[in-house]
Scaffold this active site. Sequence first.
Site, PDB file in Angstrom:
ATOM      1  N   ASP A 279       0.946  -1.149   0.107  1.00  0.00           N
ATOM      2  CA  ASP A 279       0.107   0.038  -0.115  1.00  0.00           C
ATOM      3  C   ASP A 279       0.744   1.137  -0.048  1.00  0.00           C
ATOM      4  O   ASP A 279       1.928   1.135   0.298  1.00  0.00           O
ATOM      5  CB  ASP A 279      -0.979  -0.237   1.200  1.00  0.00           C
ATOM      6  CG  ASP A 279      -2.361   0.882   0.804  1.00  0.00           C
ATOM      7  OD1 ASP A 279      -3.297  -0.020   0.418  1.00  0.00           O
ATOM      8  OD2 ASP A 279      -2.261   1.906   0.748  1.00  0.00           O
ATOM      9  N   HIS A 326     -11.173   0.381  -9.828  1.00  0.00           N
ATOM     10  CA  HIS A 326     -12.495   1.172  -9.992  1.00  0.00           C
ATOM     11  C   HIS A 326     -12.019   2.737  -9.378  1.00  0.00           C
ATOM     12  O   HIS A 326     -12.855   3.712  -9.835  1.00  0.00           O
ATOM     13  CB  HIS A 326     -13.662   0.546  -9.387  1.00  0.00           C
ATOM     14  CG  HIS A 326     -13.626   0.334  -8.003  1.00  0.00           C
ATOM     15  ND1 HIS A 326     -14.872   0.177  -7.301  1.00  0.00           N
ATOM     16  CD2 HIS A 326     -12.827   0.542  -6.937  1.00  0.00           C
ATOM     17  CE1 HIS A 326     -14.682   0.325  -6.046  1.00  0.00           C
ATOM     18  NE2 HIS A 326     -13.481   0.413  -5.869  1.00  0.00           N
TER      19      HIS A 326
END
Length: 426
Positions: A279, A326
Amino acid sequence: MDDSRILELGIRIGRNTAKVNEYLAANNLPQPSFDLNAPSQFPIPDNETEIAAARKAVLHDCLELRALMFGPREYLESFQHNELVSQQIIARFKLAEAVPIGGEVTFAELADISGLHEIHLRKLLRLAIAQHIFCEPRPGVVAHSAASRLIAENKMLADWIRYSTDDLWHAAYHMGDALARYPGSEEPGETGFSLANKTSKDMFQFFAEKPELSLRFAAAMRFINGRPGLEPERVINGYHWDKVGKGGIGTVVDVGGSHGKICIELARRFPSLSFIVQDLDEQVVRDAERQRPEEVADRVRFMAHDFFKEQPVKGADVYFFRAVLHDWSDTYAAKILQAHIPALKLGAKILISEPVVPEPDKIPAGDALRIRANDLVMLELFNGGDREMADFKRLLEKAHHGFQFNGANQVPGSNHWIIEAEWMGE
Ligand SMILES: C[S@@+](CC[C@H](N)C(=O)[O-])C[C@H]1O[C@@H](n2cnc3c(N)ncnc32)[C@H](O)[C@@H]1O
Protein backbone atom coordinates in the site's frame (compact mmCIF):
# COMPACT_ATOMS: atom_id res chain seq x y z
CA MET A 1 -58.05 -4.43 -9.80
CA ASP A 2 -56.24 -7.38 -11.39
CA ASP A 3 -53.45 -5.26 -12.83
CA SER A 4 -52.97 -3.17 -9.69
CA ARG A 5 -49.21 -2.83 -9.12
CA ILE A 6 -49.64 -1.61 -5.55
CA LEU A 7 -51.79 -4.60 -4.70
CA GLU A 8 -49.31 -6.97 -6.36
CA LEU A 9 -46.47 -5.42 -4.35
CA GLY A 10 -48.48 -5.47 -1.11
CA ILE A 11 -49.38 -9.15 -1.55
CA ARG A 12 -45.80 -10.09 -2.41
CA ILE A 13 -44.47 -8.15 0.58
CA GLY A 14 -46.96 -9.99 2.80
CA ARG A 15 -46.07 -13.38 1.35
CA ASN A 16 -42.31 -12.89 1.59
CA THR A 17 -42.53 -11.37 5.07
CA ALA A 18 -44.46 -14.45 6.18
CA LYS A 19 -41.73 -16.68 4.71
CA VAL A 20 -39.01 -14.84 6.63
CA ASN A 21 -41.08 -14.80 9.80
CA GLU A 22 -41.75 -18.54 9.63
CA TYR A 23 -38.04 -19.15 9.19
CA LEU A 24 -37.19 -17.05 12.25
CA ALA A 25 -39.82 -18.83 14.33
CA ALA A 26 -38.84 -22.32 13.14
CA ASN A 27 -35.19 -21.65 14.03
CA ASN A 28 -35.85 -19.92 17.34
CA LEU A 29 -34.30 -16.74 15.99
CA PRO A 30 -35.21 -13.36 17.49
CA GLN A 31 -37.67 -11.00 15.80
CA PRO A 32 -36.00 -8.04 14.04
CA SER A 33 -35.78 -5.11 16.41
CA PHE A 34 -33.79 -2.02 17.34
CA ASP A 35 -33.95 -2.80 21.07
CA LEU A 36 -30.63 -2.55 22.89
CA ASN A 37 -29.84 -6.26 22.83
CA ALA A 38 -31.22 -7.06 19.38
CA PRO A 39 -28.80 -8.77 16.94
CA SER A 40 -26.88 -6.26 14.87
CA GLN A 41 -27.35 -8.21 11.65
CA PHE A 42 -30.40 -9.94 10.21
CA PRO A 43 -29.87 -13.57 11.22
CA ILE A 44 -30.13 -15.43 7.91
CA PRO A 45 -27.16 -17.71 7.18
CA ASP A 46 -25.55 -17.71 3.73
CA ASN A 47 -26.82 -21.11 2.70
CA GLU A 48 -30.48 -20.08 3.21
CA THR A 49 -30.68 -18.61 -0.27
CA GLU A 50 -34.47 -18.79 -0.57
CA ILE A 51 -35.08 -16.94 2.71
CA ALA A 52 -32.37 -14.40 1.86
CA ALA A 53 -34.08 -13.81 -1.50
CA ALA A 54 -37.47 -13.35 0.21
CA ARG A 55 -35.97 -10.77 2.56
CA LYS A 56 -34.29 -8.93 -0.33
CA ALA A 57 -37.57 -8.88 -2.25
CA VAL A 58 -39.36 -7.35 0.76
CA LEU A 59 -36.75 -4.59 0.98
CA HIS A 60 -37.00 -3.80 -2.74
CA ASP A 61 -40.77 -4.04 -2.97
CA CYS A 62 -41.24 -1.80 0.07
CA LEU A 63 -39.23 0.92 -1.65
CA GLU A 64 -41.30 0.69 -4.82
CA LEU A 65 -44.59 0.57 -2.92
CA ARG A 66 -43.54 3.58 -0.86
CA ALA A 67 -42.69 5.58 -4.00
CA LEU A 68 -46.00 4.65 -5.66
CA MET A 69 -47.97 5.46 -2.54
CA PHE A 70 -46.34 8.89 -2.44
CA GLY A 71 -46.95 9.72 -6.09
CA PRO A 72 -44.40 11.78 -8.06
CA ARG A 73 -44.71 15.08 -6.22
CA GLU A 74 -44.61 13.84 -2.62
CA TYR A 75 -41.98 11.31 -3.65
CA LEU A 76 -39.64 14.08 -4.81
CA GLU A 77 -40.34 16.02 -1.63
CA SER A 78 -39.64 12.96 0.50
CA PHE A 79 -35.84 13.12 -0.04
CA GLN A 80 -34.24 14.76 3.00
CA HIS A 81 -30.88 16.43 2.58
CA ASN A 82 -30.51 16.14 6.36
CA GLU A 83 -30.80 12.38 6.45
CA LEU A 84 -27.11 11.87 7.29
CA VAL A 85 -26.56 14.88 9.51
CA SER A 86 -27.41 13.03 12.72
CA GLN A 87 -24.83 10.31 11.98
CA GLN A 88 -22.25 12.95 11.10
CA ILE A 89 -22.70 14.68 14.46
CA ILE A 90 -22.82 11.40 16.41
CA ALA A 91 -19.53 10.28 14.86
CA ARG A 92 -17.80 13.64 15.04
CA PHE A 93 -18.71 14.37 18.68
CA LYS A 94 -18.38 10.72 19.74
CA LEU A 95 -21.89 10.76 21.19
CA ALA A 96 -22.39 6.99 21.02
CA GLU A 97 -19.34 6.31 23.22
CA ALA A 98 -20.62 8.87 25.73
CA VAL A 99 -23.84 6.96 26.52
CA PRO A 100 -23.41 3.96 28.84
CA ILE A 101 -24.52 0.65 27.30
CA GLY A 102 -27.69 -0.31 29.13
CA GLY A 103 -27.69 2.98 31.08
CA GLU A 104 -29.13 6.45 30.55
CA VAL A 105 -27.95 10.06 30.39
CA THR A 106 -29.88 13.29 30.23
CA PHE A 107 -29.50 15.65 27.29
CA ALA A 108 -27.88 18.11 29.73
CA GLU A 109 -25.26 15.57 30.83
CA LEU A 110 -24.52 14.59 27.24
CA ALA A 111 -24.21 18.27 26.30
CA ASP A 112 -21.59 18.67 29.05
CA ILE A 113 -19.59 15.64 27.88
CA SER A 114 -19.69 16.53 24.17
CA GLY A 115 -19.33 20.30 24.38
CA LEU A 116 -22.46 20.75 22.23
CA HIS A 117 -25.13 23.20 23.31
CA GLU A 118 -27.98 21.28 24.96
CA ILE A 119 -30.65 22.66 22.65
CA HIS A 120 -28.65 21.75 19.52
CA LEU A 121 -27.77 18.33 20.87
CA ARG A 122 -31.44 17.61 21.63
CA LYS A 123 -32.57 18.57 18.11
CA LEU A 124 -29.90 16.43 16.48
CA LEU A 125 -30.42 13.42 18.69
CA ARG A 126 -34.16 13.55 18.29
CA LEU A 127 -33.65 13.26 14.53
CA ALA A 128 -31.36 10.29 15.20
CA ILE A 129 -33.96 8.76 17.51
CA ALA A 130 -36.56 9.08 14.75
CA GLN A 131 -34.10 7.01 12.66
CA HIS A 132 -33.80 4.25 15.32
CA ILE A 133 -30.39 5.53 16.44
CA PHE A 134 -30.63 5.94 20.28
CA CYS A 135 -33.97 6.07 22.05
CA GLU A 136 -35.62 8.41 24.54
CA PRO A 137 -37.17 6.16 27.19
CA ARG A 138 -38.51 9.20 29.07
CA PRO A 139 -38.57 12.82 27.92
CA GLY A 140 -35.10 14.35 28.27
CA VAL A 141 -33.31 11.03 28.82
CA VAL A 142 -31.21 9.24 26.19
CA ALA A 143 -30.36 5.53 26.02
CA HIS A 144 -28.89 3.25 23.39
CA SER A 145 -30.78 1.42 20.69
CA ALA A 146 -29.14 -1.55 18.96
CA ALA A 147 -27.95 0.82 16.20
CA SER A 148 -26.32 3.45 18.43
CA ARG A 149 -24.82 0.67 20.55
CA LEU A 150 -23.17 -0.69 17.42
CA ILE A 151 -21.56 2.68 16.74
CA ALA A 152 -20.29 2.77 20.35
CA GLU A 153 -18.88 -0.74 20.24
CA ASN A 154 -17.59 -1.08 16.69
CA LYS A 155 -14.80 1.42 16.08
CA MET A 156 -14.41 0.39 12.44
CA LEU A 157 -18.09 1.15 11.85
CA ALA A 158 -17.69 4.51 13.61
CA ASP A 159 -14.71 5.24 11.33
CA TRP A 160 -16.77 4.27 8.30
CA ILE A 161 -19.59 6.62 9.37
CA ARG A 162 -17.10 9.43 9.92
CA TYR A 163 -15.53 8.84 6.50
CA SER A 164 -18.89 8.58 4.78
CA THR A 165 -20.54 11.61 6.42
CA ASP A 166 -17.46 13.79 6.27
CA ASP A 167 -15.13 12.99 3.37
CA LEU A 168 -17.67 11.41 1.03
CA TRP A 169 -20.41 13.89 1.77
CA HIS A 170 -18.19 16.91 1.13
CA ALA A 171 -16.85 15.35 -2.06
CA ALA A 172 -20.40 14.65 -3.28
CA TYR A 173 -21.48 18.19 -2.52
CA HIS A 174 -18.62 19.64 -4.60
CA MET A 175 -18.95 17.20 -7.51
CA GLY A 176 -21.20 19.53 -9.53
CA ASP A 177 -18.57 22.30 -9.32
CA ALA A 178 -15.84 19.86 -10.37
CA LEU A 179 -17.87 18.65 -13.37
CA ALA A 180 -18.45 22.25 -14.44
CA ARG A 181 -14.83 23.30 -13.95
CA TYR A 182 -13.17 20.19 -15.44
CA PRO A 183 -15.60 18.71 -17.98
CA GLY A 184 -14.74 15.12 -18.90
CA SER A 185 -11.63 15.10 -16.71
CA GLU A 186 -9.92 11.78 -15.96
CA GLU A 187 -7.57 13.44 -13.48
CA PRO A 188 -7.83 12.19 -9.89
CA GLY A 189 -7.00 15.68 -8.61
CA GLU A 190 -9.86 17.44 -10.45
CA THR A 191 -12.79 16.12 -8.44
CA GLY A 192 -15.40 17.01 -5.88
CA PHE A 193 -12.97 15.72 -3.25
CA SER A 194 -10.15 17.97 -4.43
CA LEU A 195 -12.37 21.05 -4.56
CA ALA A 196 -13.79 20.26 -1.10
CA ASN A 197 -10.26 20.00 0.28
CA LYS A 198 -8.66 22.72 -1.85
CA THR A 199 -6.03 20.31 -3.14
CA SER A 200 -4.85 19.09 -6.51
CA LYS A 201 -3.73 15.78 -4.99
CA ASP A 202 -5.77 12.59 -5.25
CA MET A 203 -7.49 11.51 -2.05
CA PHE A 204 -4.85 8.92 -1.14
CA GLN A 205 -1.93 11.32 -1.61
CA PHE A 206 -3.85 13.91 0.40
CA PHE A 207 -4.57 11.41 3.19
CA ALA A 208 -0.96 10.18 3.21
CA GLU A 209 0.07 13.55 4.66
CA LYS A 210 -2.63 13.34 7.33
CA PRO A 211 -2.06 10.15 9.33
CA GLU A 212 -5.32 10.50 11.26
CA LEU A 213 -7.33 10.52 8.00
CA SER A 214 -5.41 7.73 6.31
CA LEU A 215 -5.69 5.42 9.34
CA ARG A 216 -9.39 6.23 9.54
CA PHE A 217 -9.80 5.34 5.87
CA ALA A 218 -7.95 2.06 6.39
CA ALA A 219 -10.26 1.26 9.33
CA ALA A 220 -13.27 2.07 7.14
CA MET A 221 -11.91 -0.38 4.53
CA ARG A 222 -11.51 -3.04 7.22
CA PHE A 223 -15.15 -2.46 8.12
CA ILE A 224 -16.28 -2.70 4.48
CA ASN A 225 -14.46 -6.02 4.19
CA GLY A 226 -16.75 -7.41 6.87
CA ARG A 227 -19.94 -6.33 5.12
CA PRO A 228 -22.24 -9.12 3.94
CA GLY A 229 -21.01 -10.16 0.50
CA LEU A 230 -17.56 -8.62 0.89
CA GLU A 231 -16.07 -10.87 3.56
CA PRO A 232 -12.67 -12.44 2.75
CA GLU A 233 -14.40 -15.84 2.70
CA ARG A 234 -16.14 -14.86 -0.55
CA VAL A 235 -12.86 -14.20 -2.33
CA ILE A 236 -11.45 -17.45 -1.00
CA ASN A 237 -14.40 -19.39 -2.38
CA GLY A 238 -14.55 -17.35 -5.59
CA TYR A 239 -11.25 -18.45 -7.16
CA HIS A 240 -9.21 -21.64 -7.55
CA TRP A 241 -6.42 -20.52 -5.18
CA ASP A 242 -5.34 -24.15 -4.82
CA LYS A 243 -4.11 -24.01 -8.44
CA VAL A 244 -1.96 -20.91 -7.95
CA GLY A 245 1.77 -21.43 -8.56
CA LYS A 246 3.62 -24.68 -9.19
CA GLY A 247 2.84 -27.72 -7.07
CA GLY A 248 0.70 -25.49 -4.90
CA ILE A 249 3.64 -23.21 -4.03
CA GLY A 250 3.13 -19.67 -5.18
CA THR A 251 3.29 -15.97 -4.46
CA VAL A 252 0.44 -13.50 -4.47
CA VAL A 253 0.94 -9.73 -4.40
CA ASP A 254 -2.06 -7.80 -3.04
CA VAL A 255 -1.64 -4.43 -4.72
CA GLY A 256 -3.28 -1.58 -2.75
CA GLY A 257 -4.16 -4.25 -0.20
CA SER A 258 -4.38 -1.91 2.82
CA HIS A 259 -5.22 -4.01 5.91
CA GLY A 260 -4.36 -7.28 4.11
CA LYS A 261 -7.41 -9.08 5.50
CA ILE A 262 -7.92 -11.13 2.35
CA CYS A 263 -4.31 -12.36 2.29
CA ILE A 264 -4.35 -13.18 5.99
CA GLU A 265 -7.38 -15.42 5.49
CA LEU A 266 -5.94 -16.92 2.30
CA ALA A 267 -2.68 -17.66 4.15
CA ARG A 268 -4.62 -19.52 6.85
CA ARG A 269 -6.33 -21.63 4.22
CA PHE A 270 -3.42 -22.24 1.80
CA PRO A 271 -0.24 -22.97 3.76
CA SER A 272 2.00 -23.19 0.69
CA LEU A 273 1.14 -19.74 -0.66
CA SER A 274 3.05 -16.59 0.32
CA PHE A 275 1.65 -13.08 0.22
CA ILE A 276 2.97 -9.55 -0.08
CA VAL A 277 0.49 -6.81 0.76
CA GLN A 278 1.41 -3.43 -0.69
CA ASP A 279 0.00 0.00 0.00
CA LEU A 280 1.01 3.58 -0.55
CA ASP A 281 1.01 4.81 2.97
CA GLU A 282 3.82 3.71 5.29
CA GLN A 283 1.62 4.37 8.36
CA VAL A 284 -1.19 2.18 7.07
CA VAL A 285 1.27 -0.54 6.12
CA ARG A 286 2.93 -0.59 9.54
CA ASP A 287 -0.42 -0.47 11.33
CA ALA A 288 -1.66 -3.44 9.28
CA GLU A 289 1.57 -5.29 10.03
CA ARG A 290 1.05 -4.75 13.76
CA GLN A 291 -2.43 -6.29 13.49
CA ARG A 292 -1.23 -9.33 11.49
CA PRO A 293 -1.85 -12.58 13.38
CA GLU A 294 1.37 -14.26 14.50
CA GLU A 295 0.57 -17.60 12.87
CA VAL A 296 0.81 -16.15 9.33
CA ALA A 297 3.62 -13.66 10.00
CA ASP A 298 6.20 -15.63 7.98
CA ARG A 299 3.95 -15.80 4.89
CA VAL A 300 2.17 -12.43 4.85
CA ARG A 301 4.58 -9.55 4.41
CA PHE A 302 3.65 -5.88 4.18
CA MET A 303 5.42 -3.40 1.95
CA ALA A 304 5.03 0.30 1.19
CA HIS A 305 4.83 0.75 -2.58
CA ASP A 306 3.28 3.29 -4.94
CA PHE A 307 1.48 1.27 -7.61
CA PHE A 308 2.14 3.92 -10.26
CA LYS A 309 5.85 3.07 -9.95
CA GLU A 310 7.48 -0.10 -11.30
CA GLN A 311 6.35 -3.19 -9.39
CA PRO A 312 9.36 -4.28 -7.29
CA VAL A 313 8.13 -7.84 -6.65
CA LYS A 314 9.16 -9.70 -9.78
CA GLY A 315 7.89 -13.04 -10.98
CA ALA A 316 4.92 -13.49 -8.63
CA ASP A 317 2.15 -15.85 -9.75
CA VAL A 318 -0.74 -13.50 -9.03
CA TYR A 319 -1.06 -9.71 -8.79
CA PHE A 320 -4.35 -9.13 -7.01
CA PHE A 321 -6.26 -5.84 -7.23
CA ARG A 322 -9.25 -5.61 -4.97
CA ALA A 323 -11.41 -2.50 -5.14
CA VAL A 324 -8.41 -0.68 -6.60
CA LEU A 325 -8.89 -0.20 -10.35
CA HIS A 326 -12.42 1.21 -10.00
CA ASP A 327 -10.93 4.16 -8.14
CA TRP A 328 -9.16 5.29 -11.29
CA SER A 329 -10.16 6.51 -14.74
CA ASP A 330 -9.03 4.31 -17.66
CA THR A 331 -5.94 6.45 -18.22
CA TYR A 332 -4.72 5.93 -14.65
CA ALA A 333 -5.93 2.32 -14.29
CA ALA A 334 -3.93 1.52 -17.45
CA LYS A 335 -0.85 3.22 -15.94
CA ILE A 336 -1.19 0.99 -12.85
CA LEU A 337 -1.32 -2.16 -14.99
CA GLN A 338 1.58 -0.96 -17.15
CA ALA A 339 3.75 -0.38 -14.06
CA HIS A 340 3.50 -4.14 -13.50
CA ILE A 341 4.71 -5.26 -16.92
CA PRO A 342 8.45 -5.33 -16.08
CA ALA A 343 7.66 -7.65 -13.15
CA LEU A 344 5.44 -10.11 -15.00
CA LYS A 345 6.57 -13.59 -15.94
CA LEU A 346 4.77 -15.36 -18.79
CA GLY A 347 1.49 -16.75 -17.53
CA ALA A 348 1.35 -14.45 -14.47
CA LYS A 349 -2.23 -13.71 -13.52
CA ILE A 350 -3.80 -10.32 -12.90
CA LEU A 351 -6.85 -10.79 -10.69
CA ILE A 352 -9.31 -7.93 -10.37
CA SER A 353 -11.86 -8.22 -7.57
CA GLU A 354 -14.52 -5.54 -7.66
CA PRO A 355 -18.08 -4.92 -8.83
CA VAL A 356 -18.95 -5.35 -12.49
CA VAL A 357 -21.89 -3.20 -13.51
CA PRO A 358 -24.49 -5.17 -15.47
CA GLU A 359 -25.59 -3.71 -18.80
CA PRO A 360 -28.47 -1.25 -18.25
CA ASP A 361 -31.23 -3.67 -19.29
CA LYS A 362 -29.83 -6.44 -17.07
CA ILE A 363 -29.72 -4.55 -13.77
CA PRO A 364 -32.32 -6.00 -11.38
CA ALA A 365 -34.69 -3.09 -10.60
CA GLY A 366 -34.14 -3.46 -6.87
CA ASP A 367 -30.35 -3.18 -7.22
CA ALA A 368 -30.19 -0.15 -9.50
CA LEU A 369 -30.12 2.45 -6.72
CA ARG A 370 -27.21 0.82 -4.89
CA ILE A 371 -25.21 0.09 -8.05
CA ARG A 372 -25.62 3.60 -9.46
CA ALA A 373 -24.92 5.32 -6.12
CA ASN A 374 -21.78 3.24 -5.45
CA ASP A 375 -20.47 4.01 -8.92
CA LEU A 376 -20.72 7.76 -8.23
CA VAL A 377 -18.53 7.51 -5.12
CA MET A 378 -15.46 6.93 -7.29
CA LEU A 379 -16.45 9.78 -9.62
CA GLU A 380 -16.74 12.15 -6.65
CA LEU A 381 -13.40 11.07 -5.23
CA PHE A 382 -11.13 10.25 -8.19
CA ASN A 383 -12.92 10.64 -11.53
CA GLY A 384 -13.04 6.83 -11.56
CA GLY A 385 -15.99 4.49 -11.40
CA ASP A 386 -17.31 0.96 -11.62
CA ARG A 387 -17.03 -0.70 -15.02
CA GLU A 388 -19.12 -2.96 -17.19
CA MET A 389 -17.45 -6.17 -18.42
CA ALA A 390 -16.74 -4.68 -21.86
CA ASP A 391 -14.98 -1.74 -20.13
CA PHE A 392 -12.63 -4.15 -18.33
CA LYS A 393 -11.74 -5.84 -21.62
CA ARG A 394 -11.07 -2.43 -23.19
CA LEU A 395 -8.98 -1.37 -20.20
CA LEU A 396 -6.76 -4.46 -20.46
CA GLU A 397 -6.27 -3.86 -24.19
CA LYS A 398 -5.49 -0.20 -23.57
CA ALA A 399 -2.89 -1.12 -20.94
CA HIS A 400 -1.10 -3.62 -23.24
CA HIS A 401 -2.07 -6.18 -25.89
CA GLY A 402 -0.10 -8.75 -23.84
CA PHE A 403 -2.85 -8.85 -21.20
CA GLN A 404 -5.21 -11.63 -22.22
CA PHE A 405 -8.70 -11.54 -20.73
CA ASN A 406 -9.30 -15.09 -19.45
CA GLY A 407 -12.82 -14.65 -18.09
CA ALA A 408 -14.70 -13.58 -15.00
CA ASN A 409 -16.83 -15.13 -12.28
CA GLN A 410 -19.26 -13.44 -9.98
CA VAL A 411 -18.29 -14.23 -6.40
CA PRO A 412 -21.21 -16.23 -4.95
CA GLY A 413 -23.37 -14.04 -2.71
CA SER A 414 -21.47 -10.88 -3.59
CA ASN A 415 -21.63 -7.98 -6.04
CA HIS A 416 -17.88 -8.46 -6.55
CA TRP A 417 -16.51 -10.43 -9.48
CA ILE A 418 -13.10 -11.95 -9.97
CA ILE A 419 -11.74 -11.10 -13.39
CA GLU A 420 -8.68 -13.01 -14.55
CA ALA A 421 -6.19 -11.73 -17.08
CA GLU A 422 -2.96 -13.47 -18.06
CA TRP A 423 0.33 -11.98 -19.17
CA MET A 424 1.20 -13.35 -22.61
CA GLY A 425 4.35 -11.30 -23.11
CA GLU A 426 5.30 -8.29 -25.21
C1 LIG B 1 -10.59 1.28 -2.05
S1 LIG B 1 -9.14 0.87 -1.17
C2 LIG B 1 -9.13 -0.89 -1.27
C3 LIG B 1 -8.30 -1.52 -0.20
C4 LIG B 1 -8.29 -3.06 -0.21
N1 LIG B 1 -7.77 -3.60 -1.45
C5 LIG B 1 -9.68 -3.59 0.07
O1 LIG B 1 -10.27 -4.25 -0.78
O2 LIG B 1 -10.18 -3.31 1.15
C6 LIG B 1 -7.85 1.34 -2.29
C7 LIG B 1 -6.47 1.16 -1.73
O3 LIG B 1 -5.51 1.62 -2.67
C8 LIG B 1 -4.45 2.24 -1.96
N2 LIG B 1 -3.73 3.16 -2.85
C9 LIG B 1 -4.17 4.32 -3.38
N3 LIG B 1 -3.24 4.90 -4.13
C10 LIG B 1 -2.16 4.08 -4.09
C11 LIG B 1 -0.89 4.11 -4.71
N4 LIG B 1 -0.53 5.12 -5.50
N5 LIG B 1 -0.05 3.08 -4.46
C12 LIG B 1 -0.42 2.04 -3.66
N6 LIG B 1 -1.61 1.95 -3.06
C13 LIG B 1 -2.49 2.96 -3.27
C14 LIG B 1 -5.17 2.96 -0.85
O4 LIG B 1 -4.31 3.34 0.19
C15 LIG B 1 -6.22 1.96 -0.45
O5 LIG B 1 -5.75 1.11 0.56
